[in-house]
Design an enzyme around this catalytic site. Structure first.
Site, mmCIF file in Angstrom:
data_model
loop_
_atom_site.group_PDB
_atom_site.id
_atom_site.type_symbol
_atom_site.label_atom_id
_atom_site.label_comp_id
_atom_site.label_asym_id
_atom_site.label_seq_id
_atom_site.Cartn_x
_atom_site.Cartn_y
_atom_site.Cartn_z
ATOM 1 N N ASP A 41 0.876 -1.161 0.000
ATOM 2 C CA ASP A 41 0.000 0.000 0.000
ATOM 3 C C ASP A 41 0.931 1.234 0.000
ATOM 4 O O ASP A 41 2.115 1.110 0.325
ATOM 5 C CB ASP A 41 -0.857 -0.061 1.278
ATOM 6 C CG ASP A 41 -1.709 1.165 1.464
ATOM 7 O OD1 ASP A 41 -2.418 1.545 0.531
ATOM 8 O OD2 ASP A 41 -1.652 1.758 2.566
ATOM 9 N N LEU A 42 0.419 2.395 -0.372
ATOM 10 C CA LEU A 42 1.295 3.581 -0.427
ATOM 11 C C LEU A 42 1.167 4.435 0.844
ATOM 12 O O LEU A 42 2.083 4.493 1.667
ATOM 13 C CB LEU A 42 0.952 4.410 -1.675
ATOM 14 C CG LEU A 42 1.757 5.698 -1.867
ATOM 15 C CD1 LEU A 42 3.242 5.419 -2.039
ATOM 16 C CD2 LEU A 42 1.239 6.465 -3.098
ATOM 17 N N ASP A 43 -0.002 5.079 0.987
ATOM 18 C CA ASP A 43 -0.201 5.993 2.111
ATOM 19 C C ASP A 43 -0.197 5.218 3.432
ATOM 20 O O ASP A 43 -0.998 4.311 3.622
ATOM 21 C CB ASP A 43 -1.538 6.733 1.931
ATOM 22 C CG ASP A 43 -1.858 7.658 3.083
ATOM 23 O OD1 ASP A 43 -0.913 8.154 3.715
ATOM 24 O OD2 ASP A 43 -3.050 7.875 3.356
ATOM 25 N N THR B 16 1.096 10.264 3.315
ATOM 26 C CA THR B 16 0.444 11.340 2.552
ATOM 27 C C THR B 16 -0.839 11.805 3.243
ATOM 28 O O THR B 16 -1.420 12.812 2.838
ATOM 29 C CB THR B 16 0.110 10.903 1.106
ATOM 30 O OG1 THR B 16 -0.496 9.617 1.158
ATOM 31 C CG2 THR B 16 1.345 10.851 0.241
ATOM 32 N N LYS C 9 -8.587 7.244 5.505
ATOM 33 C CA LYS C 9 -7.379 6.534 5.080
ATOM 34 C C LYS C 9 -7.732 5.286 4.258
ATOM 35 O O LYS C 9 -8.540 4.466 4.695
ATOM 36 C CB LYS C 9 -6.528 6.150 6.286
ATOM 37 C CG LYS C 9 -5.872 7.365 6.923
ATOM 38 C CD LYS C 9 -4.879 6.976 8.004
ATOM 39 C CE LYS C 9 -4.183 8.206 8.535
ATOM 40 N NZ LYS C 9 -3.279 7.902 9.648
ATOM 41 N N SER D 299 -2.442 0.531 -4.369
ATOM 42 C CA SER D 299 -2.921 1.746 -3.695
ATOM 43 C C SER D 299 -4.227 2.235 -4.300
ATOM 44 O O SER D 299 -4.494 2.018 -5.476
ATOM 45 C CB SER D 299 -1.845 2.833 -3.831
ATOM 46 O OG SER D 299 -2.364 4.108 -3.539
ATOM 47 N N ALA D 300 -5.032 2.934 -3.481
ATOM 48 C CA ALA D 300 -6.278 3.534 -3.978
ATOM 49 C C ALA D 300 -6.015 4.851 -4.691
ATOM 50 O O ALA D 300 -6.878 5.387 -5.382
ATOM 51 C CB ALA D 300 -7.221 3.775 -2.803
ATOM 52 N N LYS E 65 -10.684 -1.226 -1.867
ATOM 53 C CA LYS E 65 -10.504 -2.093 -0.696
ATOM 54 C C LYS E 65 -11.730 -1.915 0.204
ATOM 55 O O LYS E 65 -12.227 -0.801 0.285
ATOM 56 C CB LYS E 65 -9.228 -1.706 0.063
ATOM 57 C CG LYS E 65 -7.964 -1.791 -0.792
ATOM 58 C CD LYS E 65 -6.805 -1.043 -0.144
ATOM 59 C CE LYS E 65 -5.612 -0.973 -1.078
ATOM 60 N NZ LYS E 65 -4.498 -0.164 -0.570
ATOM 61 N N GLU F 280 0.031 -3.457 4.632
ATOM 62 C CA GLU F 280 -1.119 -2.542 4.724
ATOM 63 C C GLU F 280 -1.238 -1.884 6.090
ATOM 64 O O GLU F 280 -0.989 -2.521 7.106
ATOM 65 C CB GLU F 280 -2.404 -3.345 4.507
ATOM 66 C CG GLU F 280 -3.059 -3.158 3.172
ATOM 67 C CD GLU F 280 -3.587 -1.756 2.878
ATOM 68 O OE1 GLU F 280 -3.699 -0.941 3.816
ATOM 69 O OE2 GLU F 280 -3.886 -1.475 1.725
ATOM 70 N N ASP F 281 -1.673 -0.612 6.086
ATOM 71 C CA ASP F 281 -1.886 0.081 7.364
ATOM 72 C C ASP F 281 -3.369 0.272 7.680
ATOM 73 O O ASP F 281 -3.696 0.688 8.784
ATOM 74 C CB ASP F 281 -1.216 1.470 7.349
ATOM 75 C CG ASP F 281 -1.937 2.436 6.437
ATOM 76 O OD1 ASP F 281 -2.224 2.050 5.276
ATOM 77 O OD2 ASP F 281 -2.233 3.562 6.861
HETATM 78 P P1 B16 Z 1 -6.085 10.206 -4.528
HETATM 79 P P2 B16 Z 1 -3.562 4.299 -0.166
HETATM 80 C C1 B16 Z 1 -5.293 6.365 -0.380
HETATM 81 O O1 B16 Z 1 -4.000 5.855 -0.477
HETATM 82 C C2 B16 Z 1 -5.369 7.352 0.786
HETATM 83 O O2 B16 Z 1 -5.125 6.683 2.008
HETATM 84 C C3 B16 Z 1 -6.738 7.975 0.824
HETATM 85 O O3 B16 Z 1 -6.818 8.907 1.881
HETATM 86 C C4 B16 Z 1 -7.016 8.669 -0.522
HETATM 87 O O4 B16 Z 1 -8.316 9.233 -0.555
HETATM 88 C C5 B16 Z 1 -6.881 7.635 -1.638
HETATM 89 O O5 B16 Z 1 -5.588 7.059 -1.596
HETATM 90 C C6 B16 Z 1 -7.108 8.250 -3.022
HETATM 91 O O6 B16 Z 1 -6.093 9.168 -3.291
HETATM 92 O O7 B16 Z 1 -7.029 11.304 -4.206
HETATM 93 O O8 B16 Z 1 -4.632 10.611 -4.571
HETATM 94 O O9 B16 Z 1 -6.495 9.429 -5.759
HETATM 95 O O10 B16 Z 1 -3.526 4.153 1.334
HETATM 96 O O11 B16 Z 1 -4.559 3.371 -0.835
HETATM 97 O O12 B16 Z 1 -2.197 4.233 -0.783
HETATM 98 MG MG MG Z 2 -2.814 3.124 3.428
#
Ligand code: B16
Ligand code: MG
Length: 214
Positions: free
Chosen positions: A10-12, A18, A46, A115-116, A146, A170-171
């Protein structure tokens, strides 16, 4: 000897934090719409997609918008968020991550992102981590967020591995559930009290090494 053939990250909250920048940008949106929300409420955002996050925030402010207005505000929020992302540096990579990724490469274990975020490539570039990744699966590739396992199943496919040979990092609770639903081993990054469905939980990548992989 590990049986693991790919690690899916996962990224964030796993590679970099982020969430603080998402919070600032979402808060600006709320303030411009005449309300505010707390860092505690931000926890619920998140791992959730951009449009799902907007729905939750509008609910907190009791605001009703048309679909076009929602898209306009989401675009505005994203450009504020990108202004912050553009200032990110490699110093923001979470502790122990580069060392662990290097050790995976040395063992020929594939590395993929799950990542999302639709901004993941830009973020990985800013923090100089893009070169580690054999595959990037993110908000631009997926149709189901997810806890649906889609993002990680696509990660297995992209790295030519079977789900049982993959380990997910994953967090977020929904991310841990997505990894388990994909039939993968899941390493939670954070608190064992929260990430109860993970196979193991670490608080930092300083605790992680290839010999802890199944
Ligand atoms: P964007 P992850 C997610 O990242 C964030 O945790 C979430 O807060 C954010 O809304 C989502 O990505 C979409 O991000 O607006 O940059 O497309 O934890 O899945 O890496
Ligand atoms: Mg995350």
């Amino acid at each position: 000897m590990t049986q693991t053939k790919a690690c899916l990250f996962d990224l964030d909250g796993v590679i970099v934090d982020t969430a603080i920048y998402h919070f600032q940008a979402w808060r600006r949106l709320a303030n411009e719409l005449g309300f505010d929300f707390t860092e505690h409420q931000n926890e619920q955002l998140k791992g959730i997609s951009r449009m799902e996050s907007l729905e939750l925030i509008l609910n907190w402010g009791n605001i009703t918008l048309t679909e076009t207005e929602k898209l306009d505000w989401a675009t505005r929020k994203n450009s504020w968020y990108l202004d912050l992302v553009m200032q990110m540096t490699p110093n923001e990579v979470l502790e122990g991550v580069p060392e662990f990724l290097k050790s995976l490469q040395e063992q020929n274990i594939k590395i993929a992102l799950g990542s999302a975020s639709k901004n993941s490539k830009l973020i990985l570039e800013k923090i100089q981590m893009l070169h580690y990744f054999d595959a990037i699966i993110d908000g631009n590739n997926i149709t189901k967020g997810k806890p649906n396992p889609q993002v990680f199943l696509l990660g297995a496919e992209a790295t030519n591995t079977q789900p049982a040979e993959c380990v997910v990092f994953e967090d977020a609770v929904a991310g841990v559930q997505a990894g388990k639903a994909a039939g993968m081993t899941v390493v939670g990054v954070g608190s064992p009290e929260i990430l109860t469905e993970a196979d193991i939980v670490i608080t930092s990548f300083k605790e992680m090494s290839v010999d802890r992989l199944p």
